[in-house]
Enzyme design. Structure first.
Site, PDB file in Angstrom:
ATOM      1  CG  LEU A 142      -1.969  -1.056   1.385  1.00 56.12           C
ATOM      2  CD1 LEU A 142      -2.696  -0.892   2.717  1.00 56.12           C
ATOM      3  CD2 LEU A 142      -2.956  -1.009   0.233  1.00 56.12           C
ATOM      4  CG  ASP A 143       0.559   4.229  -2.984  1.00 48.23           C
ATOM      5  OD1 ASP A 143       1.415   3.451  -3.434  1.00 48.23           O
ATOM      6  OD2 ASP A 143      -0.351   4.736  -3.682  1.00 48.23           O
ATOM      7  CE  LYS A 144       5.018   9.184   4.609  1.00 47.35           C
ATOM      8  NZ  LYS A 144       5.883  10.375   4.405  1.00 47.35           N
ATOM      9  NE  ARG A 248      -1.972   8.417  -5.159  1.00 46.81           N
ATOM     10  CZ  ARG A 248      -0.716   8.632  -4.744  1.00 46.81           C
ATOM     11  NH1 ARG A 248       0.021   7.618  -4.306  1.00 46.81           N
ATOM     12  NH2 ARG A 248      -0.213   9.841  -4.795  1.00 46.81           N
TER      13      ARG A 248
END
Length: 327
Positions: A142-144, A248
């Site tokens: 998962l992205d930060k 995104r």
């Protein structure tokens, strides 16, 4: 599993009819065969644009091979005492409800305080080694600044079983990944599928861009509009593939970037001025993209049991939703 910081290498197979791992050794002799096999299983190798996760797969002469190599790092990540919200744990795996702001694995600029550091502190040496010293046990990312559910393997057998499910994208098994996102505007139609291939931007390595099918990796996102508010919609997305920044980029490509997204939603910052004051303040306080991994389901790699976990929208996004609902 591709990271924006990885080095991309490309080569053409000279001798056909051999195993992929042997072809990789010939193309990239500075990397060991064991290291290359690990990268294959981690989803870092593509043959003629298609991801391959079987080191024994045969390759033909003239095949184009792309290899994504994580940045070299000699240091073993240190175990650290970081509080984790554990949704489930057994001898084979652990499901974490990751908070926003927590980086998954060490990378330049984030050498400590990551999920890997926390897992080493929690699990000790029991994490799978397939991902290498920098990514022990990591099956997906998962992205930060994306919160929500992530599963980590505690042994190599579990890692291989989970990786196979993620590579299959749920076509033949119970793998599910669903996200809640707040986006600018209301997507039309209100339910649909976005298919657009993705690759690193040629102009900015930190960004992923929509490219032609031949130039990128196949990516599919299914979405449904759950709620609408002034200027904003709450959208639920299900992943059919799991590319870097997929949701995104796909939603921004459709003209509906995520609220708070500093990379793909910059052109929409002025729209915040149109929000009611309470919602505007909540968006400023959010400080990240409004994206949460709220559902994760998969088959247990040892028992075969179907496991399914849900995570409530976290307080920072919930505060924004409540403010929008009042408008």
């Amino acid at each position: 599993m591709v990271d924006a910081n990885d080095e991309e290498r490309v080569g053409t197979v000279a001798d056909g009819g051999i195993r992929l791992d042997r072809a990789l050794v010939a193309l990239f002799p500075d990397l060991s065969r064991a290291r290359l096999q690990g990268l294959v299983r981690a989803g870092c190798v593509r043959r003629d644009g298609a991801e391959v996760r079987d080191p024994s797969a045969k390759v033909a002469a003239g095949a184009q091979i792309s290899l994504d190599v994580p940045p070299a790092a000699d240091a073993q990540p240190a175990a650290e005492a970081v509080n984790l919200v554990i949704a489930y744990e057994d001898d084979d795996l652990v499901v974490i409800d990751k908070p926003a702001g927590l980086v998954v694995h060490p990378a330049p600029g984030h050498e400590s305080g990551t999920l890997v550091n926390a897992l080493l502190g929690h699990c000790g040496a029991s994490l799978s080694g397939i991902g290498g010293v920098r990514r022990p046990g990591i099956v997906h990312r998962l992205d930060k600044d994306t919160s929500g559910l992530i599963v980590v393997a505690k042994n190599d057998a579990a890692h291989q079983g989970l990786t196979a499910q993620f590579a299959d994208h749920g076509r033949t098994g119970p793998l599910e990944r669903a996200y809640a996102a707040l986006v600018w505007g209301v997507p039309h139609p209100r339910a649909g599928t976005i298919q657009a291939s993705l690759a690193r931007s040629r102009h900015n390595r930190e960004k992923i861009a929509v490219v032609s099918e031949e130039a990128g990796r196949h990516a599919v996102t299914h979405y449904t509009v759950a709620e609408t508010y002034p200027e904003v919609a709450l959208v639920r997305c299900r992943l059919e593939t799991g590319r870097t920044h997929q949701i995104r980029v796909h939603l921004a490509h459709r003209g509906h970037p995520l609220l708070g997204d500093p990379v793909y939603g910059g052109a929409f910052r002025t729209k915040a001025a149109r929000l009611p004051p309470e919602a505007r303040d909540a968006l400023l306080a959010l400080g990240r993209q409004a994206l949460h991994a709220e559902l994760l389901g998969f088959r247990h790699p040892r028992t075969g049991e179907t496991l399914r976990f849900e995570s409530s929208i976290p307080p920072d996004i919930a505060t924004l939703v409540n403010a929008l609902a009042k408008a």
